[in-house]
Design an enzyme around this catalytic site. Structure first.
Site, PDB file in Angstrom:
ATOM      1  CE  LYS A 137      48.695  12.066  34.002  1.00 59.60           C
ATOM      2  NZ  LYS A 137      49.022  12.312  35.390  1.00 59.60           N
TER       3      LYS A 137
HETATM    4  C1  LIG Z   1      49.949  12.922  36.392  1.00 55.02           C
HETATM    5  C2  LIG Z   1      51.219  12.336  36.881  1.00 55.02           C
HETATM    6  C3  LIG Z   1      51.422  12.063  38.238  1.00 55.02           C
HETATM    7  C4  LIG Z   1      50.486  12.538  39.312  1.00 55.02           C
HETATM    8  O1  LIG Z   1      49.226  12.027  39.229  1.00 55.02           O
HETATM    9  P1  LIG Z   1      48.096  12.659  40.196  1.00 55.02           P
HETATM   10  O2  LIG Z   1      47.005  11.627  40.116  1.00 55.02           O
HETATM   11  O3  LIG Z   1      47.714  13.973  39.606  1.00 55.02           O
HETATM   12  O4  LIG Z   1      48.684  12.757  41.538  1.00 55.02           O
HETATM   13  C5  LIG Z   1      52.565  11.407  38.621  1.00 55.02           C
HETATM   14  N1  LIG Z   1      53.492  11.050  37.727  1.00 55.02           N
HETATM   15  C6  LIG Z   1      53.348  11.312  36.409  1.00 55.02           C
HETATM   16  C7  LIG Z   1      54.410  10.858  35.473  1.00 55.02           C
HETATM   17  C8  LIG Z   1      52.221  11.986  35.952  1.00 55.02           C
HETATM   18  O5  LIG Z   1      52.105  12.288  34.653  1.00 55.02           O
END
Ligand SMILES: *Cc1c(COP(=O)(O)O)cnc(C)c1O
Length: 404
Positions: free
Chosen positions: A199
């Site tokens: 991310k």
């Molecule tokens: C990555 C992601 C999540 C989940 O995030 P985590 O921190 O891995 O739980 C939720 N929604 C979207 C749109 C994502 O891309």
């Protein structure tokens, strides 16, 4: 040249802080997590922030704090990751899938309006479910117009929880005369961010829930640590008490100080990394403009009234101009050692949502039509000019060799 889909941008400061954390003897939630919460809240302009071990945990706790229950339904975009909808199921409620805008891939409010009416649901879904909330996703870091989202929600008496997994840092404004509003700056009841490895900022695994509502914050905080009473959080300080009280059947969702140590330094560089991604995204747009003009692909939009987080660079293939389909296109990229991904196979095209709720392509026509054309190209702050050139060259070659 091998171009990865993503490479995390970790520097010596993150490494040093993790080492110091290990040396400090305080590994789990403690001073670094508290500092991370304060600094993250300040960065997005939120009153309260709660650090958690994932965005999924943040979404789950937000829905639990809002008292989501069986018999209720939540509007969820079909164009999203598994997490956005599964948290609704955690609480026994049912996600009602909403179609996307064919260009931004963000949730389409007109379809959200239609999906409030049970006659537009698959017949397998119980007609008596009551829609109570909406979970918009800012796909790729391009924010929705939150005035329209919140007006829609108010009109229908729905709460809004944002899945902002892609949207830090990001901002929107209704027009160029209006002030910017950052994602998380009171944009919804609870805004949930992700610090997963790929991310926009990372703690390895991690997440953050921000809110203006102190009662929601306290409920989420309590549920995040086994439902222990508020003063049990003192367990993490010298004044901590052994005599906690369990006031709810909670979860184990707290962030570690080891993760927060990484997050503190990622946070400090978040805007610089965003600007790196923005520069690369604009360079992509320029370098791919000729292919776009010939109809081989469509590029992600760059609206004036958005600060775009540029988590993703999704292109849409012009399949009518090509002799190969998306999957074959990806094979060609692989042959050239170019990383890629697809965001996403929409939820309604996954076995669980097809089988448990009867979703069919015709319920979500835009997402059904666009998803076979989606390709996400590599985009990350440390991408070199050579890496970008290799991707652009590779995409150009595939289009050139497979033109119709
Ligand atoms: C990555 C992601 C999540 C989940 O995030 P985590 O921190 O891995 O739980 C939720 N929604 C979207 C749109 C994502 O891309």
């Amino acid at each position: 040249m091998n171009v990865p889909f993503f490479r995390p941008d970790l520097q010596q400061a993150e490494i040093d802080e993790v080492v110091e954390t290990l040396r400090s003897g305080w590994l789990t939630t403690g001073p670094r997590t508290q500092r991370f919460e304060r600094e993250f809240a300040a960065a997005v302009g939120a009153t309260h922030a709660l650090a958690l071990n994932s965005c999924t945990a943040a979404l789950h706790l937000a829905l639990a704090a809002l008292d989501l229950q069986p018999g209720q339904a939540v509007l969820v975009p079909t164009m999203t990751f598994a997490a956005t909808a599964e948290v609704v199921r955690y609480l026994g409620a049912v996600p009602i899938l909403v179609d996307c805008d064919p260009v931004t891939l963000n949730l389409d409010l007109e379809d959200a309006e239609a999906k409030l009416r049970p006659e537009n649901w698959p017949p397998e879904i119980d007609r008596d479910l009551k829609p109570v909330g909406l979970i918009p996703v800012h796909v790729g870091g391009l924010m929705l117009a939150m005035d329209a989202v919140n007006a829609f929600a108010r009109r229908h008496d729905l709460w809004v929880v944002e899945d902002a997994a892609h949207a830090f840092p990001a901002a929107w404004r209704p027009d160029s005369d209006a002030p910017w509003q950052r994602c998380g700056e009171g944009t919804s009841a609870v805004t949930c961010f992700s610090f997963y490895a790929n991310k926009t900022i990372t703690t390895g695994e991690g997440g953050m829930a921000v809110t203006e509502d102190e009662a929601l914050l306290e409920r989420m905080r309590c549920l995040s640590l086994h439902g222990l009473s508020k003063d049990a959080w003192g367990r993490y300080t010298a004044q901590g008490s052994w005599d906690y009280r369990i006031v709810a059947a909670g979860f184990k969702y707290n962030l570690t100080d080891i993760a927060a140590a990484i997050g503190l330094h990622q946070l400090a560089r978040a805007e610089a990394m965003r600007q790196d991604r923005q520069r690369l995204a604009l360079a992509y747009r320029e370098a791919l403009a000729a292919l776009a003009a010939e109809g081989f692909l469509e590029l992600p939009p760059v609206p004036a009234d958005r600060v775009h987080a540029w988590h993703l660079f999704p292109i849409r293939l012009g399949l009518e101009r090509l002799t190969l389909d998306r999957d074959a296109f990806l094979q060609e990229l692989r042959k050239r050692e170019i990383g890629y991904s697809v965001h996403w196979r929409p939820l309604h095209r996954h076995p669980y949502y097809e089988e448990a709720f009867g979703w069919r392509p015709e319920h979500l026509p835009n997402a059904s039509a666009v998803w076979p054309r989606l390709v996400t190209l590599p985009l990350f702050p440390t991408m070199t000019e050579g890496e970008m050139a290799a991707v652009v060259r590779g995409v150009g070659e595939v289009c050139g060799q497979h033109r119709k």
